[in-house]
Design a protein around this motif. Sequence first.
Motif, short mmCIF file in Angstrom:
data_model
loop_
_atom_site.label_atom_id
_atom_site.label_comp_id
_atom_site.label_asym_id
_atom_site.label_seq_id
_atom_site.Cartn_x
_atom_site.Cartn_y
_atom_site.Cartn_z
N LEU A 21 0.86 -1.18 0.00
CA LEU A 21 0.00 0.00 0.00
C LEU A 21 0.89 1.23 0.00
O LEU A 21 1.77 1.38 0.86
CB LEU A 21 -0.89 -0.02 1.24
CG LEU A 21 -1.77 1.22 1.48
CD1 LEU A 21 -2.77 1.40 0.34
CD2 LEU A 21 -2.51 1.08 2.81
N HIS A 22 0.69 2.12 -0.97
CA HIS A 22 1.56 3.28 -1.15
C HIS A 22 0.72 4.55 -0.99
O HIS A 22 -0.21 4.79 -1.75
CB HIS A 22 2.21 3.26 -2.53
CG HIS A 22 2.97 1.99 -2.80
ND1 HIS A 22 4.35 1.91 -2.67
CD2 HIS A 22 2.55 0.74 -3.17
CE1 HIS A 22 4.74 0.68 -2.95
NE2 HIS A 22 3.66 -0.04 -3.27
N GLN A 23 1.08 5.36 -0.01
CA GLN A 23 0.34 6.58 0.28
C GLN A 23 1.27 7.78 0.14
O GLN A 23 2.28 7.87 0.84
CB GLN A 23 -0.24 6.54 1.69
CG GLN A 23 -1.10 7.76 2.04
CD GLN A 23 -1.88 7.56 3.32
OE1 GLN A 23 -2.59 6.56 3.47
NE2 GLN A 23 -1.75 8.50 4.25
N ASP A 25 2.76 11.70 0.28
CA ASP A 25 2.78 12.71 1.35
C ASP A 25 1.60 13.66 1.25
O ASP A 25 1.10 14.16 2.25
CB ASP A 25 4.09 13.51 1.30
CG ASP A 25 5.30 12.64 1.62
OD1 ASP A 25 5.13 11.62 2.31
OD2 ASP A 25 6.41 12.99 1.18
N TYR A 27 -1.41 12.90 0.23
CA TYR A 27 -2.60 12.05 0.08
C TYR A 27 -3.87 12.81 0.43
O TYR A 27 -3.96 13.50 1.44
CB TYR A 27 -2.47 10.83 0.99
CG TYR A 27 -3.74 10.02 1.13
CD1 TYR A 27 -4.33 9.40 0.03
CD2 TYR A 27 -4.36 9.89 2.38
CE1 TYR A 27 -5.49 8.66 0.16
CE2 TYR A 27 -5.52 9.14 2.52
CZ TYR A 27 -6.08 8.54 1.41
OH TYR A 27 -7.24 7.81 1.54
N ALA A 29 -7.96 12.03 0.84
CA ALA A 29 -8.89 10.91 1.00
C ALA A 29 -9.97 10.89 -0.07
O ALA A 29 -10.49 9.82 -0.41
CB ALA A 29 -9.53 10.97 2.39
N PRO A 33 -8.59 5.77 -5.41
CA PRO A 33 -7.42 4.90 -5.32
C PRO A 33 -7.09 4.27 -6.67
O PRO A 33 -7.97 4.10 -7.53
CB PRO A 33 -7.85 3.83 -4.31
CG PRO A 33 -9.03 4.39 -3.60
CD PRO A 33 -9.70 5.30 -4.57
N SER A 62 -1.82 12.42 -5.85
CA SER A 62 -2.28 12.33 -4.47
C SER A 62 -3.10 11.07 -4.21
O SER A 62 -3.65 10.88 -3.14
CB SER A 62 -3.11 13.57 -4.11
OG SER A 62 -4.24 13.68 -4.97
N ASN A 63 -3.17 10.21 -5.22
CA ASN A 63 -3.96 8.98 -5.11
C ASN A 63 -3.20 7.93 -4.29
O ASN A 63 -2.00 7.73 -4.49
CB ASN A 63 -4.25 8.39 -6.49
CG ASN A 63 -4.77 9.40 -7.48
OD1 ASN A 63 -4.05 10.30 -7.87
ND2 ASN A 63 -6.01 9.24 -7.89
N ILE A 64 -3.89 7.25 -3.42
CA ILE A 64 -3.32 6.10 -2.75
C ILE A 64 -3.26 4.95 -3.75
O ILE A 64 -4.13 4.84 -4.63
CB ILE A 64 -4.15 5.72 -1.51
CG1 ILE A 64 -3.36 4.79 -0.59
CG2 ILE A 64 -5.50 5.11 -1.89
CD1 ILE A 64 -4.01 4.62 0.76
N TYR A 66 -2.76 0.80 -4.51
CA TYR A 66 -2.75 -0.59 -4.05
C TYR A 66 -2.05 -1.44 -5.12
O TYR A 66 -2.44 -1.42 -6.29
CB TYR A 66 -4.17 -1.10 -3.84
CG TYR A 66 -4.89 -0.48 -2.67
CD1 TYR A 66 -4.85 -1.07 -1.41
CD2 TYR A 66 -5.60 0.71 -2.82
CE1 TYR A 66 -5.51 -0.50 -0.33
CE2 TYR A 66 -6.26 1.30 -1.75
CZ TYR A 66 -6.21 0.68 -0.50
OH TYR A 66 -6.86 1.25 0.57
#
Length: 301
Positions: A21-23, A25, A27, A29, A33, A62-64, A66
């Motif tokens: 999982l890559h988040q 700085d 990010y 909400a 994703p 800014s997307n998380i 997966y």
Amino acid sequence: MQASPPTQFYSWQNYQCAYTLHQPDNYQAEGTPLLLIHPIGVGLSGKFWQRFINESFNQGYSNIIYNPDLLGCGGGDKPHVAYTPKDWAEQLQYFLQNIIQKPVIVIVQGALLAVALELVQLESNLIAGLIFTSPPTWTVITNQYSAWRQKFFWNLFDSPLGNAFYRYARTPKFLQSFSTRRLFAVADTVDGEWLNTLTADAANMATRCAVFSFLAGFWKQDYSSLIAAIQKPTLVVLGESASSMSQEGKGETPDITLANYLACLQQGTGVKIPGRNVLPYESTTEFVRAIAPFIGVPVRM
């Protein structure tokens, strides 16, 4: 470069499956994703996407993200079975429902498009959009292999002869030659990072089943109806030097391939960028910029 996050695990059908999982700085909400589907091949796993992930965050995504390993690859279990696209799609369906639990943009590399297409059928409500990266030529993705042919090749590969072939195929010499001839547009971009990653992951002979399932052609079906049924925004990204990995698609140019996909997709757009068949790795910067508008990220020049 972002530090590699620890590998996480979940259980699916009594198998242990792995993902990272890559988040970023920055990010946010509310962003959608990204779910990455890596290609299948000797030594390939979710590590294929590491350059893309790093460059995405460098360019302000800014997307998380997966990044799962498909069963038989990377850090998860590697049962001795013949894998079909639907098997992997069901694994990702569980991942979507139980780990991510919100709509994603799916980014799929190469012929694993077949897995993404099966996944859309299983779980369309949790897919906001799709990006087809270096998809197969239209001739290939609409060509139906017979079941007997798939079974014949699986039995051929799943034999002492196949095991011997895999031991040779995972050598740096073979991997460099194959990558230069079939995957990369520029030979110099077949670098040590690429070769070292492949040889390290292919050291485990259990990875051969996923590769042999792919080579046996279990993914080779006529997917035209599934592509036409997609009711999600879809971006097709092709390399300017894209070439078919299969004999039946040799005469198809990137322009023809792109035109055929866009003619079939309900909400399709397309773009060509420099590179050949592994754009997120070979042409990382250009690829990240090309898909940024689709994902909703301002393009950095």
